[in-house]
Design a protein around this motif. Structure first.
Motif, PDB file in Angstrom:
ATOM      1  N   CYS A 284       0.840  -1.071  -0.100  1.00 49.08           N
ATOM      2  CA  CYS A 284      -0.069   0.065  -0.108  1.00 49.08           C
ATOM      3  C   CYS A 284       0.813   1.077  -0.125  1.00 49.08           C
ATOM      4  O   CYS A 284       0.532   2.213  -0.701  1.00 49.08           O
ATOM      5  CB  CYS A 284      -0.921   0.025   1.218  1.00 49.08           C
ATOM      6  SG  CYS A 284      -1.996   1.498   1.103  1.00 49.08           S
ATOM      7  N   SER A 285       1.944   1.232   0.658  1.00 50.18           N
ATOM      8  CA  SER A 285       2.773   2.312   0.862  1.00 50.18           C
ATOM      9  C   SER A 285       4.305   1.723   0.680  1.00 50.18           C
ATOM     10  O   SER A 285       4.461   0.643   1.367  1.00 50.18           O
ATOM     11  CB  SER A 285       2.828   3.042   2.074  1.00 50.18           C
ATOM     12  OG  SER A 285       1.627   3.615   2.147  1.00 50.18           O
ATOM     13  N   LYS A 286       5.138   2.239  -0.126  1.00 48.20           N
ATOM     14  CA  LYS A 286       6.519   1.563  -0.129  1.00 48.20           C
ATOM     15  C   LYS A 286       7.349   1.979   1.193  1.00 48.20           C
ATOM     16  O   LYS A 286       6.840   2.721   1.833  1.00 48.20           O
ATOM     17  CB  LYS A 286       7.319   2.454  -1.232  1.00 48.20           C
ATOM     18  CG  LYS A 286       6.565   2.262  -2.661  1.00 48.20           C
ATOM     19  CD  LYS A 286       7.735   2.412  -3.841  1.00 48.20           C
ATOM     20  CE  LYS A 286       7.116   1.680  -5.106  1.00 48.20           C
ATOM     21  NZ  LYS A 286       8.097   2.422  -6.008  1.00 48.20           N
ATOM     22  N   SER A 287       8.188   1.127   1.460  1.00 46.37           N
ATOM     23  CA  SER A 287       9.267   1.213   2.657  1.00 46.37           C
ATOM     24  C   SER A 287       9.688   2.203   2.920  1.00 46.37           C
ATOM     25  O   SER A 287       9.997   3.013   2.096  1.00 46.37           O
ATOM     26  CB  SER A 287      10.165  -0.119   2.579  1.00 46.37           C
ATOM     27  OG  SER A 287       9.541  -1.368   2.666  1.00 46.37           O
ATOM     28  N   CYS A 288       9.580   2.768   4.117  1.00 47.83           N
ATOM     29  CA  CYS A 288      10.204   3.894   4.570  1.00 47.83           C
ATOM     30  C   CYS A 288      11.821   3.663   4.897  1.00 47.83           C
ATOM     31  O   CYS A 288      12.076   2.760   5.610  1.00 47.83           O
ATOM     32  CB  CYS A 288       9.562   4.400   5.861  1.00 47.83           C
ATOM     33  SG  CYS A 288       8.042   5.135   5.668  1.00 47.83           S
TER      34      CYS A 288
END
Length: 781
Positions: free
Chosen positions: A445-449
């Motif tokens: 859903c969101s790329k890794s921080c």
């Protein structure tokens, strides 16, 4: 099953002198029929079995089946009170592991719990944290999806969760397809049987959805119906888990030996033969007249099965069949162990053994729980406390074959008995990815921080959907997907990338930097000028200008000014305990000595003026001894203030992080603020007194006009130190010390130039005015 039983019966080592029999029932994929077959076996509808020399009650010791979870649950509940073992070869629902409800249930196929673990391991391997899930509306699908959701939520989130309808409901199918299309998840897991999944597959292909990586449960991963050329555009590259494939030597020859049997009670072989060769037997009662038979090829019974290549004779993908084979052998080994028992060492009451001639199902159940053997493929077969077999799955991939057909290829294995974390073994090079890049897709859903940031949840979104927020100054994160930023220790600060703490830069007013060099040079120049003026005054001490301005006080004033200039050097360099004490003590005493000299000079001017008035003899009361005593008294008071201050709370070096968190500012803490205030206040008090007296004496006759210069010098002195206060407070870091040094030097230069510059001008440049006659006349000095 029949092949396995016949193989066992011909084996002289396994169950010697024992012949296994069997009955076959068709459940017709219908629960009532399945339950009816189980009830018939329990009730023993055929009470007598006579063949050869075998006579007596027909004992049903165990049942191999049922292939579906729902049927197995119902049948097992029926059999449990009678303690009749039910060994399923394809019922995978994890619910069947509950021994309190299904006490006599066993299976040679792994539980869905392990299927879920295998799928979870695959998803973890590729870092997919944002997936969709679809499950059939039955025990198999719902139990599997529940277990999957619980394990997956530990590291990922479900984008959507849909249930397949039992019936082909178009609206529900459209809804599921819309969920797939609207979701940003690129991976979808499906737990459903082939039949119930078919309508959804057709609609997905019809709408040409091609961007999804499908993860198949074992119920449809090896379906040759779904894995077709027509479906490959949407479902090519599907990865799934499949029941372990096995080889059964001799099975193909056994299958090819089938012949039509016109038994009126079992016409299955006849129907099979007619369907296989697309013909009909004349003996078949289905042919009622010649008109019906016209144009239909007649079966002879001599047709060669070996010449046909069909799914029936293909034994290369024996998955379910291999589990049937293992189920029969598990029962045979349990019976063999039962036969091997010796009285006195038996497991039953009184350490007795079971009688093979009159064995009971509950006795076989005991031995079945403890059965353990190895197949000809080297695979261990045993049951755990829940009746589950050791879980081994093949991991498969739908690929395009050379002839354009779809090939279900093995790309890895899941082995429950492997080391923790290494249960899944994949052959990456053998995987076909149905994507434009030909590589594994991303599904997050969101790329890794990255390091240096932290995850911040989006309002109203699952935890897998987040923003990456940079760490604040002084905080770091040194791993991906960190949920917090760690604060650096006091003496450390974050680097530019915010991924590690580094030692803070240490700052102080150094002799090496430009500001320090400038101030040091200025201080030395000031001290040098003071010494030069002192040398001039000593050389010309007998001249009227020097004598008229009280040479002794002037000498002392120049010495104190020299110390004032030099004390500023103690403010430069790295602070230490010694320099912190020296800088304030020397500063306080030097300036009090300096101001005391100026104050006494002012008093002398006033007293001298009063002494020249008729009848006034004040000068004898304020001679050289009184002047020295006054200066000593004023200086002693400051010395006492310093002594008390140092004894109560002396200045000490300290690290200041208040102005700049990224730097350590080395400075001197004053210790006692009260003591420091008294030190400065006392200097200010003397300066103010001196200024007032000098101001009052500014209009005295010109012969004694040194009061004007003192007034001007004290005006500069006070202005510098009044301006110093806000500048000192607002200056950060080493500039605070620089402001203090600048105030010292500015006030010292103000005193030096205001008082001594006019005198040096006359002594050096206007010697003709340095006479008693000129001083006695009215004029400017």
């Amino acid at each position: 099953m029949v092949f396995a039983i016949e193989e066992i019966n011909s084996d002289e080592t396994l169950l010697p002198n024992i012949t296994l029999g069997y009955r076959l029932y068709d459940n017709c994929v219908n629960l009532p029929v399945a339950l009816g077959g189980a009830a018939a076996l329990i009730n023993g509808l055929e009470e007598e079995f006579i063949e050869s020399d075998c006579t007596g009650i027909t004992p049903v010791l165990a049942i191999v089946g049922d292939p579906t979870s729902t049927h197995s649950m119902a049948i097992s509940k029926l059999l449990s009170p009678f303690q009749i073992p039910l060994v399923s070869y394809y019922a995978t629902c994890s619910c069947l592991s509950n021994k309190q409800e299904y006490s006599s249930f066993f299976r040679t196929v792994p539980s869905d719990n392990f299927q879920v673990k295998a799928i979870i391991q695959i998803i973890k391997h590729y870092g997919w944290t944002w997936v969709g899930a679809i499950a059939s509306d039955d025990d198999y699908g719902q139990y599997a999806i529940r277990n999957f959701s619980e394990e997956f939520k530990v590291f990922g989130c479900l984008s959507f969760l849909e249930t397949l309808p039992k019936l082909n409901e178009k609206e529900k199918i459209f809804q599921i397809v819309n969920s797939i299309k609207q979701s940003s998840a690129n991976v979808v897991v499906i737990f459903a049987p082939e039949v119930e999944l078919m309508p959804l597959v057709q609609e997905i292909v019809h709408q040409n959805i091609t961007s999804i990586q499908w993860i198949a449960s074992e119920a449809w991963s090896t379906s040759t119906v779904l894995a077709s050329k027509e479906n490959f555009i949407s479902f090519g590259g599907t990865i799934g888990v499949a029941v372990r494939r096995g080889l059964i030597p001799g099975l193909q020859n056994f299958l090819l030996q089938v012949q039509p049997d016109f038994d009126p009670d079992n016409n299955l072989s006849v129907q099979f033969w007619e369907a296989l060769f697309d013909c009909q037997f004349q003996e078949n009662k289905m042919i009622q007249n010649s008109s019906t038979a016209a144009g239909i090829k007649k079966c002879t019974g001599e047709e060669e099965i070996i010449n046909l290549k069909t799914a029936y004779s293909d034994v290369s993908e024996l998955r379910v069949s291999y589990n049937v084979y293992k189920a029969v052998y598990a029962l045979a080994h349990a019976l063999h162990n039962l036969m091997s028992c010796r009285n006195g060492k038996g497991p039953f009451e009184g350490k007795t053994c079971a009688n093979i001639a009159n064995v009971q199902p509950w006795q076989l159940l005991h031995y079945l729980r403890e059965v353990s053997f190895t197949t000809h493929l080297g695979e261990k077969v045993a049951f755990d406390e829940n009746g589950d077999a050791i879980a081994i799955y093949d991991i498969i991939n739908w690929q395009r074959a050379n002839d354009g057909s779809v090939r279900i290829a093995d790309i890895g294995i899941f082995d429950q008995s492997a080391e923790v974390g290494k249960e899944v073994s994949l052959n990456e090079d053998a995987i076909f990815w149905n994507s434009d890049t030909g590589k594994a897709p991303e599904s997050v859903c969101s790329k890794s921080c990255e390091s240096g940031t932290r995850k911040a949840s989006k309002k109203g979104q699952p935890v897998c959907c987040f923003d990456c927020v940079p760490c604040a100054d002084g905080e770091i994160s040194n791993q991906t997907d960190s949920i917090i930023c760690l604060k650096c220790p006091d003496d450390f600060w974050s680097n530019e990338e915010k991924d590690q703490c580094i030692l803070k830069e240490v700052e102080f007013l150094s002799f090496e930097d430009a500001m320090g060099i400038t101030l040091t040079t200025t201080a030395l120049v000031g001290a040098g000028l003071s010494i030069c003026v002192l040398a001039i005054f000593i050389k010309y001490k007998n001249t009227p200008v020097v004598k008229a301005n009280n040479s002794e006080l002037s000498f002392l004033l120049l010495v104190s000014l020299t110390f004032c200039f030099l004390c500023s050097l103690t403010f430069i360099g790295q602070p230490s305990t010694l320099t912190c004490i020296l800088r304030h003590v020397v500063f306080g005493i030097s300036f009090v000595l300096c101001v005391s000299c100026i104050l006494v000079k002012t008093i002398v001017v006033i007293v001298a003026f009063r002494a020249n008035m008729p009848g006034n003899n004040m000068m004898k009361w304020f001679g050289a001894a009184q002047q020295r005593g006054t200066i000593f008294f004023f200086t002693s008071v400051q010395s006492m203030i310093c002594a008390i201050w140092l004894s109560v709370a002396a200045p000490v070096p300290a690290k200041n992080n208040k102005y700049q968190n990224s730097k350590i500012i080395l400075e001197c803490e004053v210790g006692s603020v009260t003591g420091f205030s008294f030190l400065l206040g006392y200097i200010g008090l003397l300066a103010c007194a001196c200024f007032v007296l000098a101001f009052l004496a500014r209009n005295l006759p010109d012969t004694f006009n040194e009061a004007r210069f003192i007034t001007f010098s004290m005006l500069i002195f006070c202005a510098v130190w009044i301006t110093f206060i806000p500048a000192y407070i607002s200056s950060p870091g080493k500039h605070t010390v620089a402001v203090e040094v600048f105030a010292i030097l500015a006030s010292s230069f103000g005193l030096l130039f205001s008082i001594f510059a006019p005198k040096c001008y006359i002594i050096l440049l206007k010697p003709e005015q340095n006479t008693k006659k000129v001083l006695m006349t009215k004029g400017k000095i």
